[in-house]
Each structure stands twice: as C-alpha cells, then as structure tokens.
Design a protein around this motif. Structure first.
Motif, PDB file in Angstrom:
ATOM      1  N   SER A 180     -10.048 -65.620  33.847  1.00 33.44           N
ATOM      2  CA  SER A 180     -10.080 -65.611  35.309  1.00 33.44           C
ATOM      3  C   SER A 180      -9.697 -66.997  35.798  1.00 33.44           C
ATOM      4  O   SER A 180      -9.912 -67.986  35.095  1.00 33.44           O
ATOM      5  CB  SER A 180     -11.470 -65.237  35.829  1.00 33.44           C
ATOM      6  N   PHE A 181      -9.130 -67.075  36.986  1.00 34.47           N
ATOM      7  CA  PHE A 181      -8.836 -68.388  37.559  1.00 34.47           C
ATOM      8  C   PHE A 181      -8.849 -68.301  39.076  1.00 34.47           C
ATOM      9  O   PHE A 181      -8.699 -67.235  39.671  1.00 34.47           O
ATOM     10  CB  PHE A 181      -7.509 -68.957  37.044  1.00 34.47           C
ATOM     11  N   PHE A 182      -9.038 -69.460  39.697  1.00 31.64           N
ATOM     12  CA  PHE A 182      -9.113 -69.555  41.156  1.00 31.64           C
ATOM     13  C   PHE A 182      -8.929 -71.018  41.549  1.00 31.64           C
ATOM     14  O   PHE A 182      -9.064 -71.931  40.719  1.00 31.64           O
ATOM     15  CB  PHE A 182     -10.457 -69.026  41.675  1.00 31.64           C
ATOM     16  N   ASP A 238     -13.136 -54.272  41.359  1.00 29.95           N
ATOM     17  CA  ASP A 238     -14.417 -54.788  41.866  1.00 29.95           C
ATOM     18  C   ASP A 238     -14.493 -56.288  41.619  1.00 29.95           C
ATOM     19  O   ASP A 238     -15.009 -56.754  40.603  1.00 29.95           O
ATOM     20  CB  ASP A 238     -15.581 -54.068  41.176  1.00 29.95           C
ATOM     21  N   THR A 239     -13.981 -57.073  42.570  1.00 29.52           N
ATOM     22  CA  THR A 239     -13.929 -58.526  42.409  1.00 29.52           C
ATOM     23  C   THR A 239     -15.323 -59.136  42.338  1.00 29.52           C
ATOM     24  O   THR A 239     -15.558 -60.074  41.559  1.00 29.52           O
ATOM     25  CB  THR A 239     -13.143 -59.148  43.577  1.00 29.52           C
ATOM     26  N   THR A 240     -16.261 -58.607  43.101  1.00 28.61           N
ATOM     27  CA  THR A 240     -17.620 -59.153  43.084  1.00 28.61           C
ATOM     28  C   THR A 240     -18.253 -58.996  41.704  1.00 28.61           C
ATOM     29  O   THR A 240     -18.881 -59.929  41.185  1.00 28.61           O
ATOM     30  CB  THR A 240     -18.490 -58.449  44.142  1.00 28.61           C
ATOM     31  N   ALA A 241     -18.068 -57.845  41.087  1.00 30.15           N
ATOM     32  CA  ALA A 241     -18.610 -57.629  39.745  1.00 30.15           C
ATOM     33  C   ALA A 241     -17.921 -58.525  38.721  1.00 30.15           C
ATOM     34  O   ALA A 241     -18.556 -59.019  37.780  1.00 30.15           O
ATOM     35  CB  ALA A 241     -18.451 -56.156  39.353  1.00 30.15           C
ATOM     36  N   GLN A 242     -16.636 -58.762  38.892  1.00 35.62           N
ATOM     37  CA  GLN A 242     -15.917 -59.645  37.985  1.00 35.62           C
ATOM     38  C   GLN A 242     -16.444 -61.079  38.092  1.00 35.62           C
ATOM     39  O   GLN A 242     -16.636 -61.768  37.079  1.00 35.62           O
ATOM     40  CB  GLN A 242     -14.424 -59.596  38.297  1.00 35.62           C
ATOM     41  N   GLU A 262     -20.040 -72.258  41.791  1.00 36.09           N
ATOM     42  CA  GLU A 262     -20.397 -72.201  43.210  1.00 36.09           C
ATOM     43  C   GLU A 262     -19.153 -71.959  44.069  1.00 36.09           C
ATOM     44  O   GLU A 262     -19.194 -71.201  45.048  1.00 36.09           O
ATOM     45  CB  GLU A 262     -21.071 -73.511  43.639  1.00 36.09           C
ATOM     46  N   GLN A 263     -18.066 -72.609  43.706  1.00 33.91           N
ATOM     47  CA  GLN A 263     -16.828 -72.444  44.477  1.00 33.91           C
ATOM     48  C   GLN A 263     -16.142 -71.103  44.203  1.00 33.91           C
ATOM     49  O   GLN A 263     -15.339 -70.642  45.015  1.00 33.91           O
ATOM     50  CB  GLN A 263     -15.854 -73.581  44.140  1.00 33.91           C
ATOM     51  N   MET A 264     -16.462 -70.518  43.049  1.00 33.59           N
ATOM     52  CA  MET A 264     -15.841 -69.237  42.708  1.00 33.59           C
ATOM     53  C   MET A 264     -16.269 -68.128  43.665  1.00 33.59           C
ATOM     54  O   MET A 264     -15.448 -67.274  44.044  1.00 33.59           O
ATOM     55  CB  MET A 264     -16.232 -68.846  41.279  1.00 33.59           C
ATOM     56  N   ASP A 269      -8.746 -66.155  46.228  1.00 32.57           N
ATOM     57  CA  ASP A 269      -7.585 -66.023  45.345  1.00 32.57           C
ATOM     58  C   ASP A 269      -8.014 -65.762  43.902  1.00 32.57           C
ATOM     59  O   ASP A 269      -7.234 -65.964  42.969  1.00 32.57           O
ATOM     60  CB  ASP A 269      -6.730 -67.294  45.405  1.00 32.57           C
ATOM     61  N   PHE A 270      -9.245 -65.306  43.717  1.00 33.49           N
ATOM     62  CA  PHE A 270      -9.793 -65.068  42.380  1.00 33.49           C
ATOM     63  C   PHE A 270      -8.968 -64.012  41.647  1.00 33.49           C
ATOM     64  O   PHE A 270      -8.648 -62.953  42.192  1.00 33.49           O
ATOM     65  CB  PHE A 270     -11.241 -64.600  42.519  1.00 33.49           C
TER      66      PHE A 270
END
Length: 409
Positions: A180-182, A238-242, A262-264, A269-270
């Motif tokens: 994952s990246f953001f 499901d971005t929240t679950a990821q 915390e910033q994630m 753009d996750f």
C-alpha cells in the motif's frame, strides 16, 4: 483503423500518443472518473528512455524528477546501516534509476502528450464480441461500438483479459506480498535518499517493510508499506478495511511508522494491492491484445518501462499492416525476449526485499554494504542494466509531429 484502449494509465496513454502519431483513431475508456493522480515513484529505464525521447517528453519528465539518487537502509532509530546509490549499477540498473518520477506526474505528462483521442471516463467494458467486421464492445454507460482492435492496458486485474482469456485464477500467479502507499509528510531530512526500514515477521504476517520516497526537498514523501502473507481475503473496494489491515500489521512498530499511520487514515490517495505476475502463453486473441501489466506483470522495477516500450512497438506494428492479427504476432515476437528477460527475479528475489527474521535482515544489509565493491556486482541485481536495454527498437515512420497534434480537452 479504429482502436479501443481500456485503461488511461501509462501504457494506455502512451499507446494513444503513438497511434495518433501514426494517424490511427484511438478511444480510451477508463473506469475512474478522471486520471488517477496518485501513486508511487517509478523509474524509466533503458530502451524506455529512448521511447520517451522520441515522444518529445523527456525534458518534461526530467523536470519532474523526484530528486532521489539512491536508497538507504535504516534501523529502528533511523540510523543508516547500508546504502546503495543509483549510479552504482549504471543509469538503469540500480534499485533507483537515474530517471525517477511520481506515477501521477508521468500520467499527466503522457495525457498532455497524447493526441486527440476520445476519452470515456467513469466507464468500463462489460462484454466483447469478436466478429468478422471487428470487435463489438459493450460498455457500462456508453452505447456499444465496433472497433478494429481492442487493447487491454488495464493492469494486473485486467477486465479485457478476463473477458478474452478467462479469469484471474487462470492468468495471474500470486506473489505473496501486499503493498500500500499514500502521500505523507515527514520532518526528516532525507537528502534525496529513499529510506527503507525492515521489520521481521510479526502480527500474524511475514517480513514487513516501510519505504519512504522523498519528493524534492519539501518534506513530502510517498509512504509504501509492504509485507508477505497468505491471501487475507481483503475487499478490493473497502478502503477503510484496507487501512485497518495496514495499521494492524504494523502495530507496535517503531521509527516513523506511528506518525505515518496517523496520516494514512485521512489520505484520499491511498492505494492497496496484492502482488501478482501474469502467466500467459500469448498476449492476443483474435482482434484483442494486451499491453503492460495486463500482459506481462511481475517484474522488479521494469513495469513502467516495459509498458512504454510495448506501447511504442504495438502502435508501430499496427501502423505497418492492415491485418491486426499479423501486427499482434510481430508485436509479441519483438517484445517476448525483452519481457522474459525483465521478468526474471534477481538472486534473493522478493524475500531479499522483506526478510522474515532479524538475522535475515542483518545478513541482507551486510550484502548491500559490500555488493557495490564486488566484481560481477550487476549479477546480484539480475543484470538489470543490460535487461533494460535488451531490445532493439524499430524505426516506425510516423505521419504527424508530436508537437503539432491537437489535444482538445
């Protein structure tokens, strides 16, 4: 000729550019409502540098260079334990290439350089019927249309490949890693170094790694979290679950990880994916073909470059013959050895990226500290410099100058 391209990513936009240069009409359909602006830092290596130079966008790409010049391995206090400069293995052979750019910046440059293609955003192909007069594409929103050629440039989980070749179980080999990246910020002075912090197996998964990509000298970074694990059955939508999964996997970790997690949470753009490699005996079926990760995913550091070279080659072959099937055959024949060579895993493979034990991390770091001084050092990175240049690009005559093509957007 009338070509439908599925995917407004690097391969699809580069293909639209070259088709326009050859006077071929292109329609690009993209599932997202707009260009995907996020993404990690990516490298342009070997023959792909020649391709972007021929496109007339090399200077624009260099102007957006991330400023990164190497990778530094650090411990939990952030102290350096090993480092590898980009120049240690040539301009295209190191972990970091001489040309590195954020994916979103490259997509924007390619979009601006693409000729007057037709774009269908917020839509996707739902059915393909290959008949004697062409391929009839059915869309989720737009009306059905018939095209001479359909190109799937829509990534590892390609919808075009699924429709034409079968499901992912038949065509994708799982590589066992989540990534994952953001976008984030840090107060660290990275001084142009990517920083890698490894953790051993823990929290129910295998080796874990955080990689920070600096973006200039502003404190902006791209944070990439990766780990080895059996498939965890995540919901791709499901971005929240990821995000919760990333937080659980790296719970209790040190260095910059708590601040980045915390910033994630508010990051818009996750991106989250499970790595895989395509496994295809051929890239085409009738008037339908594949490009980029849809056809040849699974390299280490060469995905962008192979997509750019593939787009150049495919467009050139389509322009050279009125028979798409013959053009596809020449496209694959010209690309296959280059792709095969760049899909080979270097010694240690992915496990060298994320060792599962503290002893493994220590040993990997010792290897990094000494390898740049050893004879035959290029072999330890899979001879990437040579592999990135392992194709002779044909000279395909074009009918239009790249700077003279209107782009009505």
């Amino acid at each position: 000729m009338n070509v439908l391209i599925s995917g407004a990513g690097i391969g699809g936009l580069a293909l639209a550019h070259w088709l326009g240069r050859h006077g071929i009409d292109a329609t690009v359909v993209e599932r997202a409502p707009a260009l995907r602006s996020g993404g990690q830092a990516i490298d342009i290596r070997g023959a792909a540098r020649t391709v972007v130079d021929r496109m007339g966008i090399l200077d624009a790409i260099r102007a957006k260079h991330t400023g990164t010049h190497g990778i530094m391995y650090v411990d939990r206090r952030g102290a350096p334990v090993a480092r590898m400069a980009g120049e240690d293995f040539g301009d295209s052979g190191g972990v970091v290439a001489e040309i590195e750019i954020l994916r979103g910046d490259l997509v924007r440059i390619l979009h601006e350089a693409a000729p007057a293609a037709t774009y269908l955003f917020d839509d996707h192909i739902t059915a393909l019927r290959d008949g004697p007069d062409g391929v009839t594409a059915t869309f989720n929103h737009a009306s059905p249309r018939t095209f001479d050629v359909v190109v799937g440039a829509d990534g590892l989980r390609s919808g075009v490949r699924r429709l034409a070749f079968g499901g992912d179980r038949q065509t994708v080999r799982d590589l066992g890693m989540y990534t994952s990246f953001f976008a984030a910020h840090t107060s660290l002075d990275l001084d142009g170094w990517e920083m890698m912090y490894n953790l051993p197996a823990g929290n129910g998964v295998g080796g874990r790694v955080l990689l920070l990509y600096p973006v200039g000298r502003t404190g902006e970074v791209r944070a990439m979290f990766s780990w080895f694990s059996p498939a965890l059955g995540h919901d791709r939508r499901d971005t929240t679950a990821q995000k919760a999964l990333v937080a659980d996997v790296f719970a209790g970790a040190g260095w910059e990880i708590p601040h980045l997690i915390e910033q994630m949470w508010p990051a818009d753009d996750f991106y989250f994916t499970r790595s895989g490699a395509t496994n295809l005996d051929r890239w085409s079926h009738g008037r339908i073909t594949l490009l980029g990760d849809a056809a040849f995913a699974g390299s280490l550091g060469m995905g962008t470059s192979m997509a750019l070279v593939g787009a150049y080659t495919l467009a050139g072959e389509l322009a050279s013959t009125p028979d798409p099937v013959a053009a596809f055959s020449r496209y694959e024949a010209g690309m296959r050895d280059y792709v095969t060579r760049n899909l080979k895993r270097p010694p240690g493979g992915d496990r060298g990226f994320a060792p599962g034990s503290r002893a493994g991390i220590w040993f990997r770091n010792q290897v990094i500290r000494t390898m740049t001084k050893l004879p035959g050092k290029s072999a330890m990175t899979g001879n990437l410099q040579a592999a990135a240049n392992a194709i002779t690009l044909k000279d395909y005559p074009t009918t239009r100058d790249p700077l003279a093509i209107p782009n009505p957007r």
